[in-house]
Design a protein around this motif. Structure first.
Motif, PDB file in Angstrom:
ATOM      1  N   UNK A   1       0.845  -1.204   0.000  1.00  0.00           N
ATOM      2  CA  UNK A   1       0.000   0.000   0.000  1.00  0.00           C
ATOM      3  C   UNK A   1       0.876   1.249   0.000  1.00  0.00           C
ATOM      4  N   UNK A   2       0.384   2.280  -0.660  1.00  0.00           N
ATOM      5  CA  UNK A   2       1.104   3.552  -0.744  1.00  0.00           C
ATOM      6  C   UNK A   2       0.636   4.496   0.363  1.00  0.00           C
ATOM      7  N   UNK A   3       1.327   5.636   0.443  1.00  0.00           N
ATOM      8  CA  UNK A   3       1.050   6.651   1.461  1.00  0.00           C
ATOM      9  C   UNK A   3      -0.408   7.098   1.413  1.00  0.00           C
ATOM     10  N   UNK A   4      -0.896   7.425   0.227  1.00  0.00           N
ATOM     11  CA  UNK A   4      -2.253   7.957   0.119  1.00  0.00           C
ATOM     12  C   UNK A   4      -3.304   6.910   0.447  1.00  0.00           C
ATOM     13  N   UNK A   5      -3.014   5.638   0.221  1.00  0.00           N
ATOM     14  CA  UNK A   5      -3.984   4.596   0.536  1.00  0.00           C
ATOM     15  C   UNK A   5      -4.143   4.422   2.055  1.00  0.00           C
ATOM     16  N   UNK A   6      -3.034   4.475   2.765  1.00  0.00           N
ATOM     17  CA  UNK A   6      -3.108   4.368   4.221  1.00  0.00           C
ATOM     18  C   UNK A   6      -3.741   5.624   4.812  1.00  0.00           C
ATOM     19  N   UNK A   7      -3.413   6.769   4.240  1.00  0.00           N
ATOM     20  CA  UNK A   7      -4.048   8.015   4.689  1.00  0.00           C
ATOM     21  C   UNK A   7      -5.545   7.966   4.455  1.00  0.00           C
TER      22      UNK A   7
END
Length: 157
Positions: A73-79
């Motif tokens: 998962x990328x930064x924006x997905x976790x955010x």
């Protein structure tokens, strides 16, 4: 003699027009200062509450975030996992708050003799600033959730 006969018991009292106008708007300045103070306190309390909510959500979703990070998962997905319900609530608050703010502003401005027209940026600038302040207040929690070692997250519980 004529002045004393027409206005008995009153003496002529002179004043500067600027002083009279400043005294007239003194209550408006006091109200502005009080609104600014209490708005700042309310925004501070709201940011602390939001920080607590997002921190609680990050702790409760530690395992899910760890699994998603292992799967790439990328930064924006976790955010998005942490912020999506909050952003929906903010959107709903904006939809309700902007018409109410417009109506209250118009009714407040009607009591003045010189009128100003409200522009679109009078309403969008505070919304953008508050969303930016919200993102700044929760950025540390999100950053900690993203940079945490996924192995430690999977050991959790």
């Amino acid at each position: 003699e004529k002045f004393q006969r027409i206005y008995p018991g009153e003496t002529f009292h002179w004043y500067f027009l600027d002083d009279h106008m400043n005294a007239h708007y003194q209550s408006e300045q006091i109200a502005r200062n009080q609104i600014t103070l209490f708005t700042s306190i309310a925004i501070g309390i709201a940011c602390l509450g939001l920080l607590g909510v997002i921190s609680n959500k990050a702790v409760s979703k530690t395992k899910e975030i760890g699994i998603r990070k292992v799967l790439g998962a990328h930064f924006y997905q976790i955010s998005q996992i942490l912020l999506s319900p909050t952003l929906r609530q903010i959107g709903l608050a904006i939809l309700i708050g902007l018409p109410v703010a417009y109506i209250l502003s118009q009714s407040y401005l009607e009591k003045f003799s010189e009128r100003i027209t409200l522009q679109w940026w009078h309403f969008t600038l505070p919304v953008v600033l508050l969303v930016f302040l919200m993102l700044i207040s929760v950025a540390s929690v999100i950053w900690r959730a993203i940079t945490r070692n996924p192995v430690e997250a999977l050991k959790h519980e």
